[in-house]
Motif scaffolding. Sequence first.
Motif, short mmCIF file in Angstrom:
data_model
loop_
_atom_site.label_atom_id
_atom_site.label_comp_id
_atom_site.label_asym_id
_atom_site.label_seq_id
_atom_site.Cartn_x
_atom_site.Cartn_y
_atom_site.Cartn_z
N ASN A 220 4.06 -2.68 -4.80
CA ASN A 220 4.44 -2.06 -6.08
C ASN A 220 3.14 -1.54 -6.67
O ASN A 220 2.31 -2.31 -7.16
CB ASN A 220 5.11 -3.07 -7.00
CG ASN A 220 5.60 -2.43 -8.29
OD1 ASN A 220 4.94 -1.55 -8.85
ND2 ASN A 220 6.76 -2.86 -8.78
N LEU A 221 2.94 -0.23 -6.61
CA LEU A 221 1.66 0.37 -6.97
C LEU A 221 1.41 0.42 -8.46
O LEU A 221 0.30 0.74 -8.89
CB LEU A 221 1.56 1.78 -6.38
CG LEU A 221 1.65 1.89 -4.85
CD1 LEU A 221 1.49 3.33 -4.41
CD2 LEU A 221 0.61 1.01 -4.17
N SER A 222 2.41 0.07 -9.26
CA SER A 222 2.22 0.11 -10.71
C SER A 222 1.25 -0.96 -11.19
O SER A 222 0.64 -0.82 -12.25
CB SER A 222 3.57 -0.08 -11.41
OG SER A 222 4.00 -1.44 -11.32
N GLY A 223 1.13 -2.04 -10.42
CA GLY A 223 0.33 -3.17 -10.86
C GLY A 223 1.14 -4.17 -11.66
O GLY A 223 0.67 -5.27 -11.93
N ASP A 224 2.34 -3.81 -12.06
CA ASP A 224 3.28 -4.73 -12.72
C ASP A 224 4.38 -5.02 -11.72
O ASP A 224 5.27 -4.20 -11.48
CB ASP A 224 3.85 -4.10 -13.99
CG ASP A 224 4.81 -5.02 -14.73
OD1 ASP A 224 5.21 -6.06 -14.16
OD2 ASP A 224 5.17 -4.68 -15.87
N GLN A 225 4.33 -6.22 -11.12
CA GLN A 225 5.22 -6.55 -10.02
C GLN A 225 6.65 -6.87 -10.46
O GLN A 225 7.49 -7.23 -9.63
CB GLN A 225 4.64 -7.71 -9.22
CG GLN A 225 3.26 -7.43 -8.64
CD GLN A 225 3.27 -6.23 -7.70
OE1 GLN A 225 3.99 -6.21 -6.71
NE2 GLN A 225 2.48 -5.20 -8.02
N THR A 226 6.94 -6.72 -11.75
CA THR A 226 8.30 -6.95 -12.25
C THR A 226 9.05 -5.65 -12.48
O THR A 226 10.23 -5.68 -12.82
CB THR A 226 8.27 -7.76 -13.56
OG1 THR A 226 7.66 -6.97 -14.59
CG2 THR A 226 7.50 -9.06 -13.38
N THR A 227 8.39 -4.52 -12.28
CA THR A 227 9.02 -3.22 -12.54
C THR A 227 9.63 -2.65 -11.27
O THR A 227 9.26 -3.00 -10.16
CB THR A 227 7.99 -2.23 -13.11
OG1 THR A 227 6.96 -2.02 -12.14
CG2 THR A 227 7.39 -2.76 -14.40
N SER A 228 10.56 -1.72 -11.44
CA SER A 228 11.24 -1.09 -10.31
C SER A 228 10.31 -0.11 -9.59
O SER A 228 9.46 0.54 -10.21
CB SER A 228 12.48 -0.35 -10.79
OG SER A 228 13.06 0.41 -9.74
N ARG A 306 3.56 8.20 2.76
CA ARG A 306 2.73 8.36 1.57
C ARG A 306 3.58 8.00 0.37
O ARG A 306 4.72 8.46 0.25
CB ARG A 306 2.21 9.79 1.43
CG ARG A 306 1.23 10.00 0.27
CD ARG A 306 0.81 11.46 0.18
NE ARG A 306 -0.34 11.67 -0.69
CZ ARG A 306 -0.26 11.87 -2.02
NH1 ARG A 306 0.93 11.89 -2.63
NH2 ARG A 306 -1.37 12.06 -2.74
N VAL A 307 3.04 7.18 -0.51
CA VAL A 307 3.79 6.78 -1.69
C VAL A 307 2.85 6.83 -2.89
O VAL A 307 1.69 6.46 -2.80
CB VAL A 307 4.43 5.37 -1.51
CG1 VAL A 307 3.39 4.31 -1.26
CG2 VAL A 307 5.30 5.01 -2.70
N LYS A 308 3.38 7.29 -4.02
CA LYS A 308 2.59 7.42 -5.25
C LYS A 308 3.38 6.85 -6.41
O LYS A 308 4.59 7.08 -6.55
CB LYS A 308 2.25 8.88 -5.53
CG LYS A 308 1.50 9.09 -6.85
CD LYS A 308 1.23 10.55 -7.14
CE LYS A 308 0.55 10.72 -8.50
NZ LYS A 308 0.26 12.15 -8.81
N ASP A 309 2.68 6.08 -7.26
CA ASP A 309 3.25 5.66 -8.54
C ASP A 309 2.81 6.66 -9.59
O ASP A 309 1.61 6.76 -9.89
CB ASP A 309 2.77 4.26 -8.90
CG ASP A 309 3.17 3.88 -10.32
OD1 ASP A 309 4.33 4.13 -10.68
OD2 ASP A 309 2.30 3.38 -11.07
N PRO A 310 3.73 7.43 -10.17
CA PRO A 310 3.33 8.50 -11.09
C PRO A 310 2.66 8.00 -12.37
O PRO A 310 1.89 8.74 -12.98
CB PRO A 310 4.64 9.23 -11.38
CG PRO A 310 5.72 8.27 -11.05
CD PRO A 310 5.18 7.40 -9.96
#
Length: 389
Positions: A220-228, A306-310
């Motif tokens: 989970n690239l957001s850094g918040d592992q509770t988000t979708s 390739r995956v990106k968290d916007p």
Amino acid sequence: MKALNQLMLVSAVAALAACKEAPAGDSATSTTGGEFPVESFGKLPDGTEAHLYTLTNAAGMTAKVSDFGATLVSLTAPDKDGHFADVTHGYTSVSGYDNKDNPYFGASVGRFGNRIAHGKFSLDGQEYTLATNNEPGGIPCHLHGGDVGFNRRMWTVKSSELPSSITFEYISKDGEEGYPGTLTSTITYTLTDANELKWEATATTDKPTVINLVHHSYWNLSGDQTTSINDHILTLPADKYLPTDAGLIPTGELAPVAGTPMDFNSPTAIGERVEQDFEALKLGGGYDHCWVLTNPDTNGLALAARVKDPKSGRVLEVSSNQPAVQFYGGNFLDGTLTGKNGDVYGRRTALCLETEGFPDAPNHPEFPSAVLKPGETYHHVMVHKFSAE
């Protein structure tokens, strides 16, 4: 391959024995001199102590790996503003990873990653029966190496290079989990100064066997592992995928992705089409399929995903020498698992990108062979390159 050979040739096994004996907070001797950071990761029910080793690079990234399951426990990566955060699901101690309910967080999976239909295959005229430890659609199959696969085995530290690389070894005896042959496997983790986490697997056997070693981190690239992760933007350079039956076993068909919600050749939000009325998505409860790479490179590395968290700007590019990649969208995470920092892992809070050979290949002669013979060396390279934009 040259770097791995150098690691394997280092005559430092005796010096590295300290890694297995070092108490919490101590350090172990590295093959390059100095001290390699190691800490206790807790004890297994039989009293065996697991350890956690910290890899670092010049950019400030860290990767923590354990000798239990040759597991990636955490990885920190910077966002577009330079802020570091852990981008993986996982647990705070070995007890979480030893639990049968652990969905293979960060594991090195083997002997055979993914599924084998009905837990059976034939090799050289002999039928082998494996554990059926998974029942999608009520149809039993063998998943990720069985009841006690490589993810739940203690690995030995074989060699290390301070501060960025460590190699684990596991010897799987003939008949373990029903597989033929004594298999000697190594897993090397390397964190490069180019912000790459390299996972490299090798294996040899003393009799013909089947193999598909797989790395199974949840990102989970957001850094918040509770988000979708539904808003993560995914690209898969693959013109075909493997349709499955109700038991998530490949039918043998290589189906085109064009015109379907399985087409990620152009960057697409994961959640954009995941609920569409499409048979493959209904069977998998979302994305949980094997994509066949359009331009694989078995002698080098080819881009697999390739995956990106916007929001954070973090980007992960996965390259490999394997012919396919399993993209799993975390459909079966259900909020019953609590991990690091007390985070509750709900549905689709992480994704897996597992480069691999084809699932159920031992039962599909038309698929690339999964057979390893004496005198051969299995070799799987998987590079995770992190950046931000």
